[in-house]
Write a protein that holds these residues in place. Structure first.
Motif, short mmCIF file in Angstrom:
data_model
loop_
_atom_site.label_atom_id
_atom_site.label_comp_id
_atom_site.label_asym_id
_atom_site.label_seq_id
_atom_site.Cartn_x
_atom_site.Cartn_y
_atom_site.Cartn_z
N ALA A 20 -45.47 -32.77 -27.26
CA ALA A 20 -44.58 -32.86 -28.42
C ALA A 20 -43.16 -32.44 -28.06
CB ALA A 20 -45.11 -31.98 -29.56
N GLN A 21 -43.03 -31.34 -27.32
CA GLN A 21 -41.69 -30.81 -27.04
C GLN A 21 -41.72 -29.81 -25.88
OE1 GLN A 21 -39.87 -28.04 -29.90
NE2 GLN A 21 -38.07 -29.35 -30.01
N LYS B 245 -40.46 -26.51 -25.31
CA LYS B 245 -39.92 -25.43 -26.13
C LYS B 245 -38.87 -24.65 -25.34
CE LYS B 245 -39.78 -23.41 -29.99
NZ LYS B 245 -38.89 -24.20 -30.85
N LEU C 231 -44.99 -27.51 -25.92
CA LEU C 231 -45.80 -27.61 -27.14
C LEU C 231 -46.63 -28.89 -27.03
CD1 LEU C 231 -43.32 -26.59 -29.99
CD2 LEU C 231 -44.97 -25.16 -28.77
N LEU C 232 -47.95 -28.72 -26.98
CA LEU C 232 -48.85 -29.86 -26.89
C LEU C 232 -49.53 -30.07 -28.24
CD1 LEU C 232 -50.50 -29.35 -23.41
CD2 LEU C 232 -48.60 -30.81 -23.99
N HIS C 233 -49.47 -31.30 -28.70
CA HIS C 233 -50.11 -31.66 -29.96
C HIS C 233 -51.50 -32.18 -29.65
CE1 HIS C 233 -49.98 -34.38 -33.80
NE2 HIS C 233 -50.79 -33.35 -33.92
N GLU C 234 -52.52 -31.50 -30.17
CA GLU C 234 -53.89 -31.99 -29.98
C GLU C 234 -54.21 -32.87 -31.20
OE1 GLU C 234 -57.14 -33.23 -29.68
OE2 GLU C 234 -57.71 -31.45 -30.83
N GLN D 216 -55.26 -31.65 -34.79
CA GLN D 216 -53.89 -31.53 -35.31
C GLN D 216 -53.25 -30.17 -34.99
OE1 GLN D 216 -51.88 -33.90 -36.50
NE2 GLN D 216 -53.51 -35.34 -36.10
N GLU D 217 -53.81 -29.47 -34.02
CA GLU D 217 -53.23 -28.19 -33.61
C GLU D 217 -52.03 -28.44 -32.70
OE1 GLU D 217 -55.31 -24.01 -32.31
OE2 GLU D 217 -56.19 -25.87 -31.56
N VAL D 218 -51.03 -27.57 -32.80
CA VAL D 218 -49.92 -27.59 -31.84
C VAL D 218 -50.07 -26.35 -30.97
CG1 VAL D 218 -47.43 -27.51 -31.53
CG2 VAL D 218 -48.40 -28.89 -33.36
N GLY E 18 -52.82 -21.26 -30.36
CA GLY E 18 -52.18 -22.39 -31.04
C GLY E 18 -51.80 -22.06 -32.47
#
Length: 217
Positions: free
Chosen positions: A159-160, A162, A181-184, A188-190, A215
């Motif tokens: 996602a980003q 950080k 930041l990993l989006h699962e 829907q967890e970051v 997370g």
């Protein structure tokens, strides 16, 4: 045979692309999935589920050109801690990154102060051009995390960045300490993930350390 829109096939494709992105990606190349062409699943008794995939990939810096690849992703039965076994064969040539790699390497080596940056991309989705290689290197490193930590029921997406901080070294490698930041996508967890990444034009990207932080949804 599975339809390409089948969710587990898409999750296996994400693992295969992550693996290849780690091996072949870097500050001058970002590989992403253009299309999942074919998928089939094989259940191997007492071992696990194997997905056989045909993928079409593109380089985000060279949108016009695609390469095909075949991949096998084997998830081991009942094991959360064993990374899937991945084999990938690329058909066709990827664009050379030699020039871009050399330029990036020399630019970072000549900095007076270690590079520090955060929030790449920013809240509007923008990546400053001078930070694009740092972002692509993070993307390659996130491929390692995806490959090592995926199960049949997860799908990770960067996602980003950080935070990133360059670490001075006495050898030839560049080192960057990242918080990604990993989006699962399934839960829907970051998830914040700490990574130390070494990079050299001849040796590519190597993740020397990775640690998942708690997370937040």
């Amino acid at each position: 045979e599975l339809p390409p829109s089948h969710f587990p096939a898409g999750r296996a494709a994400a693992v295969a692309v992550g693996y290849l992105r780690y091996l072949r990606g870097g500050p001058g190349r970002g590989l992403e999935l253009r299309a999942l062409r074919r998928a089939r699943r094989q259940d191997i008794d007492d071992v696990g589920h194997k997905y056989c995939l045909e993928l079409e990939l593109e380089d985000v810096l060279d949108k016009g050109r695609t390469v095909s690849c075949t991949a096998e992703v084997l998830y081991h039965l009942g094991s959360k801690s064993t990374a899937p076994d991945v084999q990938v064969t690329v058909q066709g040539e990827l664009r050379s990154t030699e020039e871009a790699d050399k330029e990036f390497y020399n630019r970072i080596r000549s900095l007076e102060k270690e590079l520090v940056a955060e929030n790449i991309p920013d809240s509007h989705g923008n990546v400053p051009p001078e930070l694009e290689p740092i972002h692509l290197l993070a993307w390659a490193a996130s491929g390692y995390v995806t490959w090592q930590n995926s199960t049949e029921n997860t799908k990770f997406h960067l996602a980003q960045v950080k935070h990133v901080k360059q670490v001075k070294r006495s050898d030839e490698d560049l080192q960057f300490d990242y918080v990604l930041l990993l989006h699962e996508m399934v839960s829907q967890e970051v998830i914040p993930w700490e990574l130390s990444v070494l990079w050299h034009p001849q040796r590519g990207a190597r993740v020397s350390r990775e640690r998942r932080q708690p997370g937040h949804a």
